[in-house]
Design an enzyme around this catalytic site. Structure first.
Site, PDB file in Angstrom:
ATOM      1  CB  CYS A 193     -65.766 -39.021  45.223  1.00 53.80           C
ATOM      2  SG  CYS A 193     -64.657 -40.417  45.928  1.00 53.80           S
ATOM      3  CB  CYS A 251     -59.151 -52.016  45.283  1.00 49.64           C
ATOM      4  SG  CYS A 251     -57.521 -51.470  45.246  1.00 49.64           S
ATOM      5  CB  CYS A 254     -59.217 -49.582  52.279  1.00 51.07           C
ATOM      6  SG  CYS A 254     -60.312 -49.410  50.619  1.00 51.07           S
ATOM      7  CB  CYS A 282     -62.232 -42.141  52.360  1.00 51.79           C
ATOM      8  SG  CYS A 282     -61.955 -40.413  51.532  1.00 51.79           S
TER       9      CYS A 282
HETATM   10  N1  SAH Z   1     -56.923 -46.464  45.540  1.00 49.75           N
HETATM   11  C1  SAH Z   1     -56.605 -45.189  45.717  1.00 49.75           C
HETATM   12  C2  SAH Z   1     -57.800 -44.228  45.649  1.00 49.75           C
HETATM   13  C3  SAH Z   1     -59.090 -44.821  46.301  1.00 49.75           C
HETATM   14  S1  SAH Z   1     -59.101 -44.656  48.234  1.00 49.75           S
HETATM   15  C4  SAH Z   1     -55.866 -44.896  47.095  1.00 49.75           C
HETATM   16  O1  SAH Z   1     -55.820 -45.852  47.717  1.00 49.75           O
HETATM   17  O2  SAH Z   1     -55.255 -43.769  47.154  1.00 49.75           O
HETATM   18  C5  SAH Z   1     -59.172 -42.881  48.576  1.00 49.75           C
HETATM   19  C6  SAH Z   1     -58.482 -42.549  50.010  1.00 49.75           C
HETATM   20  O3  SAH Z   1     -59.325 -43.140  51.130  1.00 49.75           O
HETATM   21  C7  SAH Z   1     -57.126 -43.245  50.143  1.00 49.75           C
HETATM   22  O4  SAH Z   1     -56.324 -42.245  50.676  1.00 49.75           O
HETATM   23  C8  SAH Z   1     -57.226 -44.125  51.101  1.00 49.75           C
HETATM   24  O5  SAH Z   1     -56.039 -44.839  51.651  1.00 49.75           O
HETATM   25  C9  SAH Z   1     -58.097 -43.904  51.914  1.00 49.75           C
HETATM   26  N2  SAH Z   1     -58.908 -44.896  52.685  1.00 49.75           N
HETATM   27  C10 SAH Z   1     -59.423 -46.138  52.715  1.00 49.75           C
HETATM   28  N3  SAH Z   1     -60.124 -46.626  53.283  1.00 49.75           N
HETATM   29  C11 SAH Z   1     -60.352 -45.811  54.282  1.00 49.75           C
HETATM   30  C12 SAH Z   1     -60.924 -45.771  55.348  1.00 49.75           C
HETATM   31  N4  SAH Z   1     -61.532 -46.742  55.895  1.00 49.75           N
HETATM   32  N5  SAH Z   1     -60.852 -44.744  56.255  1.00 49.75           N
HETATM   33  C13 SAH Z   1     -60.382 -43.526  55.855  1.00 49.75           C
HETATM   34  N6  SAH Z   1     -59.775 -43.472  54.597  1.00 49.75           N
HETATM   35  C14 SAH Z   1     -59.521 -44.578  53.802  1.00 49.75           C
HETATM   36 FE1  SF4 Z   2     -57.284 -50.092  46.853  1.00 53.68          FE
HETATM   37 FE2  SF4 Z   2     -58.654 -49.190  49.085  1.00 53.68          FE
HETATM   38 FE3  SF4 Z   2     -56.031 -49.373  48.871  1.00 53.68          FE
HETATM   39 FE4  SF4 Z   2     -57.021 -47.575  47.589  1.00 53.68          FE
HETATM   40  S1  SF4 Z   2     -56.831 -47.591  49.707  1.00 53.68           S
HETATM   41  S2  SF4 Z   2     -55.268 -49.047  46.919  1.00 53.68           S
HETATM   42  S3  SF4 Z   2     -58.913 -48.441  47.006  1.00 53.68           S
HETATM   43  S4  SF4 Z   2     -57.434 -50.961  48.726  1.00 53.68           S
END
Ligand code: SAH
Ligand code: SF4
Length: 364
Positions: A115, A122, A129, A350
């Site tokens: 990954c 971001c 997140c 994630c």
């Molecule tokens: N920015 C991109 C890729 C990085 S995040 C995106 O948002 O898709 C990768 C994945 O992890 C995304 O599906 C995101 O929504 C998820 N994610 C982010 N924070 C999380 C959390 N606290 N618990 C579980 N999944 C999470």
């Molecule tokens: Fe950015 Fe996290 Fe949202 Fe992905 S899930 S777009 S890494 S803030």
């Protein structure tokens, strides 16, 4: 065809070869008076043999090596920290401009996934997140994205881990579609037969859905898509993902459909990611709404138990709720997977990626 070699130059006017996608490496070597065939040989040394010293590339002529040393270098940012989870997941930290980025290796029985991060932080501030809460610093360069794979391969070899990287997911820190050109160049290196030679079905780009970039990407590269939907309607999505106010669900789904039309990598459907947040998006009504929303989108759904992080007040839906939600979707004909969270004890799951290595897992 035009190259953009100038943008890859550093202060001392030398080019890091890891910044060059296969086409740009070809142009660069041409500019040195070299033929196409040395670009394949050089990629082979760098990516297949983890070689970062031109002088060791013995099948390249001494004259060419000299020219390369004058005009270029090979540098892959090193990992400065490693954390190994009880489940075998490994998290590596790279320090760039005094900020930390993270790369996670997830071994499974039949495959191993790396990954990778695409940005430092971001800007999109999704509320659930951890990366989004830390703010945005800058885009990663092609070489900084590629270095994560290059270094991971090197360390796995050193550790004699034979479970080689078979899949790469852009699910680390950052929004890959907001660093589109560099991410696409990196993917070209990952796909190339003299690069990391992975097939397009084994590379997944996860995005919160930057609709115009998705439209642009369909003319640039074909990879597996994962759409971070996380809500069955705009009113919920507006709250948990502020970017939805700019690119709403309909605009994302319509760009996704257009991408799918040309994509072979997504044969069988796009992945829809849906993080399960207790009391927010996890009711039976929400599951029915989601199934209607995705009615005409060839898709498989990944339900992700939410990973807690320090300072957040969300709670994950419990497993019983997630199972009920999944079964409603399955009864409507959707392939629905409940994602296993890996590496939670080292904050490698994630959304737990903040670059903070002392921040411990803590449920509030
Ligand atoms: N920015 C991109 C890729 C990085 S995040 C995106 O948002 O898709 C990768 C994945 O992890 C995304 O599906 C995101 O929504 C998820 N994610 C982010 N924070 C999380 C959390 N606290 N618990 C579980 N999944 C999470
Ligand atoms: Fe950015 Fe996290 Fe949202 Fe992905 S899930 S777009 S890494 S803030």
């Amino acid at each position: 065809m035009k190259s953009n070699l100038n943008t890859s130059k550093t202060l001392n006017n030398k080019i890091n070869l890891l910044d060059l996608n296969p086409k740009n490496l070809y142009f660069f070597l041409n500019s040195l008076g070299e033929k196409n065939f040395s670009s394949k040989q050089i990629m082979n040394w760098i990516y297949k043999h983890n070689c970062n010293d031109v002088n060791k590339m013995l099948n390249i002529s001494i004259k060419t090596r000299k020219k390369l040393n004058e005009k270029s270098y090979i540098f892959a940012s090193e990992f400065i920290e490693e954390k190994i989870s009880s489940d075998g997941t490994i998290k590596w930290i790279t320090s760039i401009d005094n900020q930390k980025i993270e790369t996670v290796y997830i071994p499974e029985k039949k495959r191993s996934t790396l990954c990778v991060s695409s940005q430092i932080g971001c800007a999109l501030k999704c509320r659930f997140c951890a990366t989004g809460q830390q703010g945005f610093n800058r885009n990663l360069k092609v070489s900084e994205i590629i270095a994560q794979i290059w270094q991971a391969n090197k360390i796995l070899k050193q550790k004699n881990i034979n479970n080689h990287i078979s899949n790469i997911v852009f699910m680390g820190m950052g929004e890959p579609l907001l660093n589109l050109n560099n991410v696409v160049s990196a993917i070209k290196i990952i796909l190339d037969q003299y690069g990391f030679s992975l097939s397009k079905r084994r590379i997944t780009l996860s995005t919160s859905g930057i609709a115009p970039a998705l439209k642009k990407m369909k003319n640039m590269i074909d990879v597996s898509l994962a759409i971070s939907l996380h809500a069955p309607n705009d009113s919920i999505r507006d709250i948990i993902m502020p970017i939805n106010k700019k690119y709403n669900i309909q605009s994302i789904l319509s760009s996704t459909l257009k991408y799918l039309k040309y994509s072979k990598a997504n044969y069988g459907g796009v992945t829809i990611e849906y993080v399960m947040l207790n009391g927010i998006n996890d009711s039976n009504k929400n599951a029915h709404e989601l199934s209607l929303l995705l009615n005409n989108i060839p898709s498989k759904i990944n339900l992700i138990p939410w990973n807690p992080f320090l300072g957040s007040s969300f709670l994950s839906s419990n497993l019983n709720r997630i199972n009920i939600f999944a079964n409603i979707l399955r009864s409507k004909g959707f392939t629905t997977i409940i994602r296993k969270n890996r590496g939670q004890d080292i904050n490698a799951a994630c959304g737990q990626l903040t670059g903070n290595i002392i921040n411990r897992f803590q449920r509030l």
